[in-house]
Structure formats: C-alpha cells, structure tokens
Design a protein around this motif. Structure first.
Motif, PDB file in Angstrom:
ATOM      1  N   UNK A 161      -1.027  -1.416  -6.287  1.00 39.48           N
ATOM      2  CA  UNK A 161       0.200  -2.159  -5.963  1.00 39.48           C
ATOM      3  C   UNK A 161       0.290  -2.430  -4.461  1.00 39.48           C
ATOM      4  N   UNK A 162      -0.071  -1.446  -3.636  1.00 38.48           N
ATOM      5  CA  UNK A 162      -0.061  -1.659  -2.181  1.00 38.48           C
ATOM      6  C   UNK A 162      -1.119  -2.680  -1.770  1.00 38.48           C
ATOM      7  N   UNK A 163      -2.289  -2.604  -2.382  1.00 47.17           N
ATOM      8  CA  UNK A 163      -3.351  -3.573  -2.063  1.00 47.17           C
ATOM      9  C   UNK A 163      -2.922  -4.992  -2.438  1.00 47.17           C
ATOM     10  N   UNK A 171      -0.618  -0.394   5.713  1.00 45.13           N
ATOM     11  CA  UNK A 171       0.430   0.388   6.396  1.00 45.13           C
ATOM     12  C   UNK A 171       1.675  -0.455   6.657  1.00 45.13           C
ATOM     13  N   UNK A 172       1.516  -1.691   7.109  1.00 43.67           N
ATOM     14  CA  UNK A 172       2.679  -2.540   7.392  1.00 43.67           C
ATOM     15  C   UNK A 172       3.457  -2.859   6.113  1.00 43.67           C
ATOM     16  N   UNK A 173       2.751  -3.096   5.029  1.00 40.79           N
ATOM     17  CA  UNK A 173       3.403  -3.396   3.751  1.00 40.79           C
ATOM     18  C   UNK A 173       4.170  -2.181   3.238  1.00 40.79           C
ATOM     19  N   UNK A 174       3.564  -1.013   3.331  1.00 35.36           N
ATOM     20  CA  UNK A 174       4.221   0.217   2.894  1.00 35.36           C
ATOM     21  C   UNK A 174       5.455   0.486   3.764  1.00 35.36           C
ATOM     22  N   UNK A 175       5.318   0.268   5.082  1.00 31.99           N
ATOM     23  CA  UNK A 175       6.449   0.473   6.002  1.00 31.99           C
ATOM     24  C   UNK A 175       7.583  -0.506   5.705  1.00 31.99           C
ATOM     25  N   UNK A 176       7.248  -1.759   5.403  1.00 35.13           N
ATOM     26  CA  UNK A 176       8.285  -2.748   5.094  1.00 35.13           C
ATOM     27  C   UNK A 176       9.028  -2.371   3.808  1.00 35.13           C
TER      28      UNK A 176
END
Length: 181
Positions: A7-9, A166-171
């Motif tokens: 999902x993160x990818x 990392x940016x997607x998870x942080x957002x």
C-alpha cells in the motif's frame, strides 16, 4: 530486510501495477519480494516441476494455471522444493493444496484458493514468457512485491528500495493527526 508495504509503495509510486485479484496467503512468509520468473501451465504441471527444481536465488515464481481449472498445481512437495532451492515466494493464478503443511514452511504463497485434486503431472506450458492476469503483466525480471494487502509489480528497472515511501507515510500520519471540524 524489511519489505515495504504494498500500500505504501502504491501510494508513493503511481506506476506500480496492482494485481486486481484477491489472493489467499499461505506459508509463514506473509510478505515477500523478488525478481519474477514465470511459468504457464496449460495442460499439466510438467513445466512447473522443472522450474521449481532450479535455484530460486530469492526470485518469485509466478504461475498461470487458469487453463487447468479447479485442479491444484502446487502443493507441499513443490513448496518444500521451493524452500530448499531458495525461492522467495510463489504467486499462483490458480489453485494449490496441502495448505496446512505449506503454512508451516518458510515461504510465501499467494493463490486463488485450494483444491484437493492435483493437476496432471504431464502436460505443457511455457517458461519465462510474460503472463497477464488480474489486469497487469508479469514479465520475467520485473520486481514483484507481495504482502497481506496484495501483489504488485514495479516498473521496469525499479526496486522497492528505490521508492521513497517516507514522505507518503509522513503525509498519511499528518492527515490522521490533523484536527477535524
């Protein structure tokens, strides 16, 4: 090595292709990744038996067994061979059997379901051709990532470690933490 979530990818890489089939997970590895090798089984499991004996070298074996119907093409004996020969995982567009035994093995298997009946040991097929199912292509050498959420194929030349998640998870975390109202 930790495998990033599919999902993160997908959130971080719009070009990641998600297979549109719902697979059951079998085996102790719920997540796995590797370069794709393929085999199609059109009338039996002979080509599959040949490839599973080869060194897997951390690759993922993708099997298209749809033409065989409701017959298992992969079971505990092949799973044990896959573990011994170093395959990272197996994705079966078809049916498997011996789920209880495979669940105890250090391998990840994704399959449409189970069937107690075995496919013909003879029969033909093709090794290392591009397979198409679930609205995506599985090309030999492409990178496949699988986990509890599904199976994805990354764009050519891209590895899961190349995708900055990392940016997607942080957002996503910021969205969850933001006050509402």
């Amino acid at each position: 090595m930790t495998i990033p979530k599919t999902s993160d990818l997908c959130d971080a890489c719009e070009a990641a292709a998600a297979c549109e089939l719902s697979f059951m997970s079998i085996g102790r590895r719920t997540a796995f990744a590797g370069s794709i090798r393929t085999v199609s089984c059109t009338s039996g499991i002979a080509p599959l038996r040949e490839i599973v004996h080869q060194p897997g070298q951390g690759q993922v074996l993708v099997i298209d067994a749809a033409p065989i119907g409701f017959r298992a093409v992969f079971g505990d004996v092949m799973a044990a061979l896959a573990v011994r020969n170093g395959w990272a995982g197996v994705v079966v567009h078809g049916w498997v059997r011996d789920r209880r035994e495979i669940d105890e093995m250090a391998i990840g298997v994704k399959a449409l379901g189970t069937s107690p009946r075995r496919a013909s040991v003879a029969g033909g097929g093709e090794v290392d051709g591009t397979l198409r199912f679930g609205n995506i292509a599985f090309a030999p050498g492409s990178r496949l990532v699988a986990d509890e959420d599904g199976v994805i194929v990354l764009p050519p030349g891209l590895n899961e470690s190349d995708i900055a998640i990392a940016d997607t998870v942080a957002a996503t975390a910021a969205y969850v933490a933001a006050p509402r109202g």
